[in-house]
Scaffold this active site. Structure first.
Site, PDB file in Angstrom:
ATOM      1  N   SER A 206       1.130  -1.281  -0.096  1.00 33.03           N
ATOM      2  CA  SER A 206      -0.047  -0.085   0.090  1.00 33.03           C
ATOM      3  C   SER A 206       0.859   1.280  -0.023  1.00 33.03           C
ATOM      4  CB  SER A 206      -0.908  -0.003   1.031  1.00 33.03           C
ATOM      5  OG  SER A 206      -2.026   1.120   0.839  1.00 33.03           O
ATOM      6  N   ASP A 451      -8.273  -5.323  -5.736  1.00 31.05           N
ATOM      7  CA  ASP A 451      -7.904  -4.192  -5.082  1.00 31.05           C
ATOM      8  C   ASP A 451      -8.722  -2.896  -5.476  1.00 31.05           C
ATOM      9  OD1 ASP A 451      -6.752  -1.802  -3.953  1.00 31.05           O
ATOM     10  OD2 ASP A 451      -4.681  -2.636  -3.805  1.00 31.05           O
ATOM     11  N   HIS A 488      -6.938  -5.535  -1.170  1.00 29.43           N
ATOM     12  CA  HIS A 488      -6.024  -4.412  -1.021  1.00 29.43           C
ATOM     13  C   HIS A 488      -4.833  -5.139   0.130  1.00 29.43           C
ATOM     14  CE1 HIS A 488      -3.771  -0.865  -0.915  1.00 29.43           C
ATOM     15  NE2 HIS A 488      -3.851  -0.503   0.334  1.00 29.43           N
TER      16      HIS A 488
END
Length: 574
Positions: A206, A451, A488
């Protein structure tokens, strides 16, 4: 300046006299880095406290953590030293608040000779445990494997966006904290073990993946291997796109802005997920609830044609025309008023009904992206009384936002804020990783296909540009792994538990280029924790190969569909 230890004599090959392919070094030309060598820390941690000194650094504490004092999944982390400190203490000129770069380092008594910088996620602002573990429910990590690991707060101690009133805090968050922490960490390692690290790695997912991408470009001379997860390497634009997507959902008739999921409900998302699977599940040779070839799926599936259109009231089994238009707009990539897409498209995938997907589309724009865009990525930041987050209303910001204006401001500067968000947050020229390549470094990137905040297609576009820059030879030093169904960084209808650090080390230090990475589903009894979104029809221990792009996992037609051994990584025929 390069901070590697004795780099030149550790190379088993040199880059002098390269044979080039169109001016680009090929795999046979690149230097092969030699393996790291282990060391034992014989002294007590506390006994070394007086030796630890580094420029602009305060060591707050050093202590021994006994074996089992820290655990990862079901494993005891071996005895190690925990060093805590801070760098560059100061008072902000704009807001008058105290700032410093806080950090912790964990240094094993049985050291493998390697250093790992752990890039953390979100807005940073907290020193997370320096364990260097990635993937869903990780059962191994850098510290467990004997690395010395550093974690930091990236220059601010509050995980809220108001730190961005301080110009230097912006720059530290974006890239400068890494530049300051890296040489300090290597100095401390040298003081602890009597030598610096033989090999240095960087890993994160991330925002941590963004940190890693930045390191691969700005600090390639300091790191030998880069492990990147779900890289938000264009984070300012992705955050603006998230707000734009919320506005599109809110435009659907009968949507309650206070409950954005009324725009496209879980039942409706499940209907779409089933339609996607019906068109795409079998493209890899077997219907198993997973879409391996996500690129082919985008051609095979049509939201307009393959999902029923409601003829009466919405009942979860159909979508209205306005719903279809809105969802397609978001997945094709939101645009400014002149029709220009400013971030990326998103692929249709089975995980469109995952809870993680819905959180990023419905909750994050209000609770996360509003503040980040208003303060960190806006120049100047939105003015708040007393610079207090209590005086910020995320809902009002999102619903009143002009997307054209937000997309423009991520690239603006001022007399106080001299670098734009796109300057301090993103890797410069991310398609040019020649410094990493030419030093023998390697980079592995993974990204969940489901994601919803950072698009796997944005990462695909980056990799294609990298490959073009290297005349089709990017795979000599860089690999990209799409992870089917994963959200994610983790979760979703996916085999999301995997270790990419071990194969990265083998590639960097032994020249063993990975051909696949085995990933496991986290069903009942998994030591890393159960993934609650796994379909009940899957084996609790399903495995799949994650394949380097552009290859995909393809069923052999006869083996156990729950086993990775029944799949091979193959490049689909065009």
């Amino acid at each position: 300046m390069r901070h590697r230890s004795s780099k030149h004599h550790l190379l088993t090959a040199t880059i002098s006299g390269l044979a080039l392919y169109g001016g680009v070094a090929t795999a046979s030309d690149m230097p092969q880095l030699s393996p790291a060598q282990p060391s034992v820390l014989a002294s007590s941690c506390e006994g070394l406290s007086s030796l630890l000194t580094a420029k602009n650094t305060v060591i707050d504490s050093i202590e021994t953590v006994a074996k089992g004092g820290l655990k990862l999944a079901s494993s005891d982390v071996e005895e190690h030293c925990l060093v805590k400190g801070k760098m560059y203490e100061r008072v902000g000129e704009v807001d008058g608040k105290a700032y410093a770069i806080g950090f912790e380092m964990r240094l094993p008594k049985q050291w493998n000779g390697r250093f790992l910088y752990q890039g953390n996620g979100g807005l940073d602002g907290a020193v997370k445990t320096a364990e260097g573990a990635l993937g869903g429910g990780p059962i191994t990590g850098a510290l467990l494997q004997g690395f010395a690991v550093i974690s930091s707060d990236a220059g601010h101690s509050r995980g809220i966006p108001t730190f961005a009133y301080d110009p230097q805090a912006r720059l530290d968050y974006g890239y400068q904290a890494v530049a300051k922490l890296t040489p300090m960490a290597k100095t401390v390692i040298h003081q602890m073990y009597g030598r610096g690290p033989d090999r240095s790695y960087f890993a994160g997912c991330s925002n941590g993946g963004r940190h890693a991408m930045v390191a691969a470009t700005r600090y390639a001379n300091d790191y030998d291997g880069i492990l990147v997860g779900a890289p938000g390497y264009r984070l300012p634009l992705a955050a603006v796109a998230s707000i734009a997507g919320a506005q599109v959902y809110a435009s659907i008739p009968d949507t309650d802005k206070a409950d954005l999921k009324t725009a496209f409900t879980l039942a409706e998302r499940t209907t779409v997920s089933k339609a996607i699977l019906a068109k795409c599940d079998g493209l890899d040779g077997v219907s198993d609830g997973m879409i391996q070839d996500f690129r082919a799926c985008q051609t095979a599936f049509s939201l307009q044609n393959d999902v029923p259109t409601c003829k009466a009231e919405r009942d979860g089994a159909c979508l209205t025309h306005p719903q279809k238009d809105a969802v397609d707009t978001i997945f094709k990539g939101v645009t400014t008023s002149d029709g220009k897409r400013f971030y990326s498209s998103f692929p249709y995938d089975a995980g469109i009904n995952n809870s993680d997907h819905m959180m990023w589309e419905y909750t994050a724009p209000i609770q996360r992206d509003s503040g980040a865009v208003a303060m960190i990525f806006n120049t100047p930041p939105v003015a708040l009384k007393d610079h207090s987050i209590r005086n910020f209303n995320g809902e009002n910001f999102v619903w009143q936002a002009n997307i054209d204006d937000l997309a423009k401001k991520v690239s603006t500067t001022s007399s106080v804020y001299k670098e734009s968000a796109m300057d301090f947050m993103t890797p410069p020229n991310p398609e040019d990783m020649s410094a990493l390549r030419d030093s023998g470094g390697k980079i592995m990137v993974y990204h969940g296909v489901s994601d919803a905040i950072f698009s796997v297609q944005d990462t695909e576009t980056w990799y294609q540009a990298l490959n073009a820059k290297n005349n089709g030879h990017a795979s000599d030093f860089a690999q990209f792994y799409p992870v089917p169904g994963m959200g994610h960084c983790r979760g979703g209808q996916a085999t999301d538990q995997f270790d990419m650090l071990t194969p990265l080390v083998a590639w960097v230090e032994k020249g063993e280029k990975p051909t696949q990475v085995i990933a496991t589903a986290r069903g009942e009894g998994n030591p890393g924790g159960v993934n609650e979104e796994l379909p009940v029809s899957w084996s609790a221990t399903r495995t799949r190969p994650l394949c380097p792009y552009p290859s995909v996992a393809t069923y052999d037609g006869k083996g156990n569909v729950e086993s990775a051994k029944s799949f091979a990584c193959e490049v689909p025929l065009k």
